[in-house]
Design a protein around this motif. Sequence first.
Motif, PDB file in Angstrom:
ATOM      1  N   GLN A   1      -0.465   4.584   1.676  1.00  0.00           N
ATOM      2  CA  GLN A   1      -0.361   4.348   3.049  1.00  0.00           C
ATOM      3  C   GLN A   1       0.863   4.760   3.668  1.00  0.00           C
ATOM      4  O   GLN A   1       0.978   5.563   4.525  1.00  0.00           O
ATOM      5  CB  GLN A   1      -1.042   3.298   3.769  1.00  0.00           C
ATOM      6  CG  GLN A   1      -1.097   3.050   5.069  1.00  0.00           C
ATOM      7  CD  GLN A   1      -1.915   1.806   5.699  1.00  0.00           C
ATOM      8  OE1 GLN A   1      -1.164   0.951   5.586  1.00  0.00           O
ATOM      9  NE2 GLN A   1      -3.125   1.945   5.972  1.00  0.00           N
TER      10      GLN A   1
ATOM     11  N   TRP B   1      -3.035  12.709   1.746  1.00  0.00           N
ATOM     12  CA  TRP B   1      -4.362  12.242   2.222  1.00  0.00           C
ATOM     13  C   TRP B   1      -5.220  12.696   1.202  1.00  0.00           C
ATOM     14  O   TRP B   1      -6.157  12.143   0.830  1.00  0.00           O
ATOM     15  CB  TRP B   1      -4.660  12.583   3.396  1.00  0.00           C
ATOM     16  CG  TRP B   1      -5.815  12.333   3.843  1.00  0.00           C
ATOM     17  CD1 TRP B   1      -6.634  11.047   4.257  1.00  0.00           C
ATOM     18  CD2 TRP B   1      -6.998  13.373   4.329  1.00  0.00           C
ATOM     19  NE1 TRP B   1      -7.930  11.197   4.474  1.00  0.00           N
ATOM     20  CE2 TRP B   1      -8.235  12.426   4.631  1.00  0.00           C
ATOM     21  CE3 TRP B   1      -7.171  14.634   4.468  1.00  0.00           C
ATOM     22  CZ2 TRP B   1      -9.271  13.357   4.798  1.00  0.00           C
ATOM     23  CZ3 TRP B   1      -8.251  15.257   4.525  1.00  0.00           C
ATOM     24  CH2 TRP B   1      -9.550  14.434   4.895  1.00  0.00           C
TER      25      TRP B   1
ATOM     26  N   GLU C   1       1.931   8.453   3.324  1.00  0.00           N
ATOM     27  CA  GLU C   1       1.241   9.219   4.398  1.00  0.00           C
ATOM     28  C   GLU C   1       1.963   9.002   5.603  1.00  0.00           C
ATOM     29  O   GLU C   1       2.157  10.012   6.413  1.00  0.00           O
ATOM     30  CB  GLU C   1      -0.254   8.962   4.437  1.00  0.00           C
ATOM     31  CG  GLU C   1      -0.836   9.220   3.236  1.00  0.00           C
ATOM     32  CD  GLU C   1      -2.422   8.872   3.274  1.00  0.00           C
ATOM     33  OE1 GLU C   1      -2.949   8.611   4.323  1.00  0.00           O
ATOM     34  OE2 GLU C   1      -3.285   9.077   2.517  1.00  0.00           O
ATOM     35  N   HIS C   2       2.182   7.849   6.022  1.00  0.00           N
ATOM     36  CA  HIS C   2       2.558   7.334   7.547  1.00  0.00           C
ATOM     37  C   HIS C   2       4.011   8.218   7.525  1.00  0.00           C
ATOM     38  O   HIS C   2       4.324   8.349   8.531  1.00  0.00           O
ATOM     39  CB  HIS C   2       2.627   5.895   7.426  1.00  0.00           C
ATOM     40  CG  HIS C   2       1.116   5.400   7.973  1.00  0.00           C
ATOM     41  ND1 HIS C   2       0.851   4.160   8.169  1.00  0.00           N
ATOM     42  CD2 HIS C   2      -0.017   6.130   7.623  1.00  0.00           C
ATOM     43  CE1 HIS C   2      -0.455   3.782   8.149  1.00  0.00           C
ATOM     44  NE2 HIS C   2      -1.129   5.153   7.945  1.00  0.00           N
TER      45      HIS C   2
ATOM     46  N   ASP D   1      -5.343   9.779  -1.349  1.00  0.00           N
ATOM     47  CA  ASP D   1      -6.517   8.889  -0.609  1.00  0.00           C
ATOM     48  C   ASP D   1      -7.636   9.218  -0.803  1.00  0.00           C
ATOM     49  O   ASP D   1      -8.551   8.533  -1.164  1.00  0.00           O
ATOM     50  CB  ASP D   1      -6.444   9.020   0.963  1.00  0.00           C
ATOM     51  CG  ASP D   1      -6.390   7.855   1.766  1.00  0.00           C
ATOM     52  OD1 ASP D   1      -7.336   6.924   1.122  1.00  0.00           O
ATOM     53  OD2 ASP D   1      -6.161   7.735   2.925  1.00  0.00           O
TER      54      ASP D   1
ATOM     55  N   ASP E   1       0.905  -1.203  -0.045  1.00  0.00           N
ATOM     56  CA  ASP E   1      -0.069  -0.234   0.140  1.00  0.00           C
ATOM     57  C   ASP E   1       0.929   1.256   0.060  1.00  0.00           C
ATOM     58  O   ASP E   1       1.199   1.817   0.967  1.00  0.00           O
ATOM     59  CB  ASP E   1      -0.796   0.142   1.373  1.00  0.00           C
ATOM     60  CG  ASP E   1      -1.981   0.957   1.134  1.00  0.00           C
ATOM     61  OD1 ASP E   1      -1.949   2.086   0.250  1.00  0.00           O
ATOM     62  OD2 ASP E   1      -2.913   1.203   1.915  1.00  0.00           O
TER      63      ASP E   1
ATOM     64  N   HIS F   1       2.134  15.663   3.971  1.00  0.00           N
ATOM     65  CA  HIS F   1       1.589  14.383   4.624  1.00  0.00           C
ATOM     66  C   HIS F   1      -0.117  14.652   4.347  1.00  0.00           C
ATOM     67  O   HIS F   1      -0.929  13.881   4.141  1.00  0.00           O
ATOM     68  CB  HIS F   1       1.598  14.416   6.244  1.00  0.00           C
ATOM     69  CG  HIS F   1       0.738  13.831   6.947  1.00  0.00           C
ATOM     70  ND1 HIS F   1       0.881  12.243   6.767  1.00  0.00           N
ATOM     71  CD2 HIS F   1      -0.023  13.971   7.856  1.00  0.00           C
ATOM     72  CE1 HIS F   1      -0.188  11.836   7.691  1.00  0.00           C
ATOM     73  NE2 HIS F   1      -0.562  12.878   8.273  1.00  0.00           N
TER      74      HIS F   1
END
Length: 207
Positions: free
Chosen positions: A43, A96, A46-47, A100, A40, A92
């Motif tokens: 993700q 999203w 982002e993380h 996302d 992913d 970040h």
Amino acid sequence: MIRAINDILRRIPVPVIWLAGALPFALLLWDTFTGGLGADPVQAIEHRLGRTALYLLVAGLAVTPLLRLTGISLMRFRRALGVLCFAYALPHVLAWVVFDMGLLWSQMGQDLLKRRYLLFGLVAFLMLLPLAVTSNNLSIRRLGGMQWRKLHKLVYPAALLVGLHWVWAVKVNEREPYFWLFAILLILGFRVLIRGRVSWGRVLGRV
């Protein structure tokens, strides 16, 4: 010993901090283009951006407690740490919004209301935004030192919200988010304690 450490720190140019702060982003780009982000990638992006922003935020918050407890001064680097924190927080949030959520604003609004950690993260980001914009000498002169310091106290509630954002975002039993939330609470508690001692000292001095 402390004097020697501070002498060494004074010789380190501030741009070195900028270069060091850019390394996590460079590694992220490398992993992105070499397929090292796992199953992913959105993700993972982002993380990693969010975690790096939090690490830099805590580092900036720890500068004053470190000075008071040990005498080691990193004050020259605090502004760079703060701006670098925002430099990771911004992508970040954008990751999203764009990757996302696909720029679906109505879906974003629903998610913010449904998932508390998203709302906390967004509010923290909005608090950090004016701090990043005013992290320059021109803003200090225009606002005045006192008003500038008052504005930049937003970093404290923002840090708490960031810690809660990560704790509530995890879906499994992870220890790291709790560790960093505890670190934030510890730093904020130390600042409250020191401020209380200073206030009581002034009161007693007038008696």
